[in-house]
Design a protein around this motif. Structure first.
Motif, PDB file in Angstrom:
ATOM      1  N   ASP A   1       6.526  -3.780 -11.599  1.00  0.00           N
ATOM      2  CA  ASP A   1       5.759  -2.544 -11.680  1.00  0.00           C
ATOM      3  C   ASP A   1       4.557  -2.543 -10.718  1.00  0.00           C
ATOM      4  O   ASP A   1       3.555  -1.890 -10.970  1.00  0.00           O
ATOM      5  CB  ASP A   1       5.290  -2.281 -13.104  1.00  0.00           C
ATOM      6  N   ALA A   2       4.680  -3.267  -9.600  1.00  0.00           N
ATOM      7  CA  ALA A   2       3.581  -3.326  -8.628  1.00  0.00           C
ATOM      8  C   ALA A   2       3.290  -1.926  -8.100  1.00  0.00           C
ATOM      9  O   ALA A   2       4.211  -1.133  -7.869  1.00  0.00           O
ATOM     10  CB  ALA A   2       3.954  -4.250  -7.472  1.00  0.00           C
ATOM     11  N   PRO A   3       2.017  -1.605  -7.922  1.00  0.00           N
ATOM     12  CA  PRO A   3       1.677  -0.267  -7.428  1.00  0.00           C
ATOM     13  C   PRO A   3       2.121  -0.080  -5.979  1.00  0.00           C
ATOM     14  O   PRO A   3       2.211  -1.044  -5.213  1.00  0.00           O
ATOM     15  CB  PRO A   3       0.149  -0.224  -7.536  1.00  0.00           C
ATOM     16  N   GLU A   4       2.419   1.148  -5.635  1.00  0.00           N
ATOM     17  CA  GLU A   4       2.744   1.483  -4.252  1.00  0.00           C
ATOM     18  C   GLU A   4       1.443   1.548  -3.467  1.00  0.00           C
ATOM     19  O   GLU A   4       0.518   2.262  -3.851  1.00  0.00           O
ATOM     20  CB  GLU A   4       3.473   2.830  -4.185  1.00  0.00           C
ATOM     21  N   LEU A   5       1.355   0.781  -2.383  1.00  0.00           N
ATOM     22  CA  LEU A   5       0.159   0.747  -1.564  1.00  0.00           C
ATOM     23  C   LEU A   5       0.535   1.017  -0.117  1.00  0.00           C
ATOM     24  O   LEU A   5       1.631   0.666   0.328  1.00  0.00           O
ATOM     25  CB  LEU A   5      -0.530  -0.615  -1.661  1.00  0.00           C
ATOM     26  N   SER A   6      -0.400   1.600   0.617  1.00  0.00           N
ATOM     27  CA  SER A   6      -0.178   1.833   2.044  1.00  0.00           C
ATOM     28  C   SER A   6      -0.219   0.488   2.771  1.00  0.00           C
ATOM     29  O   SER A   6      -0.689  -0.520   2.226  1.00  0.00           O
ATOM     30  CB  SER A   6      -1.264   2.759   2.599  1.00  0.00           C
ATOM     31  N   ASP A   7       0.235   0.479   4.007  1.00  0.00           N
ATOM     32  CA  ASP A   7       0.179  -0.747   4.798  1.00  0.00           C
ATOM     33  C   ASP A   7      -1.251  -1.248   4.937  1.00  0.00           C
ATOM     34  O   ASP A   7      -1.503  -2.455   4.877  1.00  0.00           O
ATOM     35  CB  ASP A   7       0.792  -0.533   6.188  1.00  0.00           C
ATOM     36  N   GLU A   8      -2.185  -0.329   5.113  1.00  0.00           N
ATOM     37  CA  GLU A   8      -3.588  -0.719   5.246  1.00  0.00           C
ATOM     38  C   GLU A   8      -4.107  -1.344   3.952  1.00  0.00           C
ATOM     39  O   GLU A   8      -4.833  -2.346   3.975  1.00  0.00           O
ATOM     40  CB  GLU A   8      -4.455   0.486   5.633  1.00  0.00           C
ATOM     41  N   GLU A   9      -3.741  -0.753   2.820  1.00  0.00           N
ATOM     42  CA  GLU A   9      -4.160  -1.297   1.522  1.00  0.00           C
ATOM     43  C   GLU A   9      -3.530  -2.672   1.281  1.00  0.00           C
ATOM     44  O   GLU A   9      -4.198  -3.583   0.780  1.00  0.00           O
ATOM     45  CB  GLU A   9      -3.789  -0.342   0.394  1.00  0.00           C
ATOM     46  N   LEU A  10      -2.259  -2.817   1.652  1.00  0.00           N
ATOM     47  CA  LEU A  10      -1.587  -4.111   1.498  1.00  0.00           C
ATOM     48  C   LEU A  10      -2.243  -5.175   2.366  1.00  0.00           C
ATOM     49  O   LEU A  10      -2.450  -6.304   1.924  1.00  0.00           O
ATOM     50  CB  LEU A  10      -0.103  -3.992   1.850  1.00  0.00           C
ATOM     51  N   ASP A  11      -2.594  -4.802   3.603  1.00  0.00           N
ATOM     52  CA  ASP A  11      -3.258  -5.755   4.499  1.00  0.00           C
ATOM     53  C   ASP A  11      -4.603  -6.189   3.923  1.00  0.00           C
ATOM     54  O   ASP A  11      -4.939  -7.383   3.934  1.00  0.00           O
ATOM     55  CB  ASP A  11      -3.450  -5.151   5.889  1.00  0.00           C
ATOM     56  N   ALA A  12      -5.378  -5.242   3.412  1.00  0.00           N
ATOM     57  CA  ALA A  12      -6.689  -5.564   2.841  1.00  0.00           C
ATOM     58  C   ALA A  12      -6.533  -6.443   1.588  1.00  0.00           C
ATOM     59  O   ALA A  12      -7.303  -7.393   1.393  1.00  0.00           O
ATOM     60  CB  ALA A  12      -7.454  -4.284   2.505  1.00  0.00           C
ATOM     61  N   LEU A  13      -5.552  -6.139   0.763  1.00  0.00           N
ATOM     62  CA  LEU A  13      -5.290  -6.942  -0.435  1.00  0.00           C
ATOM     63  C   LEU A  13      -4.903  -8.368  -0.055  1.00  0.00           C
ATOM     64  O   LEU A  13      -5.385  -9.341  -0.647  1.00  0.00           O
ATOM     65  CB  LEU A  13      -4.195  -6.295  -1.275  1.00  0.00           C
ATOM     66  N   GLN A  14      -4.061  -8.502   0.959  1.00  0.00           N
ATOM     67  CA  GLN A  14      -3.632  -9.827   1.404  1.00  0.00           C
ATOM     68  C   GLN A  14      -4.826 -10.645   1.913  1.00  0.00           C
ATOM     69  O   GLN A  14      -4.936 -11.840   1.620  1.00  0.00           O
ATOM     70  CB  GLN A  14      -2.564  -9.709   2.494  1.00  0.00           C
ATOM     71  N   VAL A  15      -5.730 -10.008   2.647  1.00  0.00           N
ATOM     72  CA  VAL A  15      -6.920 -10.704   3.142  1.00  0.00           C
ATOM     73  C   VAL A  15      -7.767 -11.205   1.970  1.00  0.00           C
ATOM     74  O   VAL A  15      -8.214 -12.356   1.956  1.00  0.00           O
ATOM     75  CB  VAL A  15      -7.739  -9.786   4.082  1.00  0.00           C
TER      76      VAL A  15
END
Length: 88
Positions: free
Chosen positions: A24-38
């Motif tokens: 059930d992971a939320p849908e995130l934009s590529d930019e949001e995913l990149d920031a989360l990964q950092v």
């Protein structure tokens, strides 16, 4: 065996944590995913610097894509769970 230098009085405690992407992971934009990964990588690096983990790393190839990586914590399972829950 008391006093034998080859027999420890206590054993080191390590806990292996497998990181999985939830169904059930939320849908995130590529930019949001990149920031989360950092933030995630910075958090795990800080745990390593503090000596709370002895190893961290991604799974590059696996049969189940939900498996993302693992950490080996230098603590008991309850503390490893608490630290993992604080991961962004």
């Amino acid at each position: 065996m008391a006093g034998d230098p080859d027999v420890p009085n206590a054993f080191d405690v390590y806990t292996v944590v497998v990181l999985r992407r939830p169904t059930d992971a939320p849908e995130l934009s590529d930019e949001e995913l990149d920031a989360l990964q950092v933030r995630h990588l910075a958090y795990r690096a800080e745990l390593r610097r503090r000596g709370l983990t002895v190893a961290n790393g991604p799974f590059d190839e696996q049969s189940d894509q939900s498996y993302r990586g693992m950490s080996i914590f230098a603590c008991d399972p309850a503390e490893a769970a608490r630290l993992t829950d604080a991961d962004p």
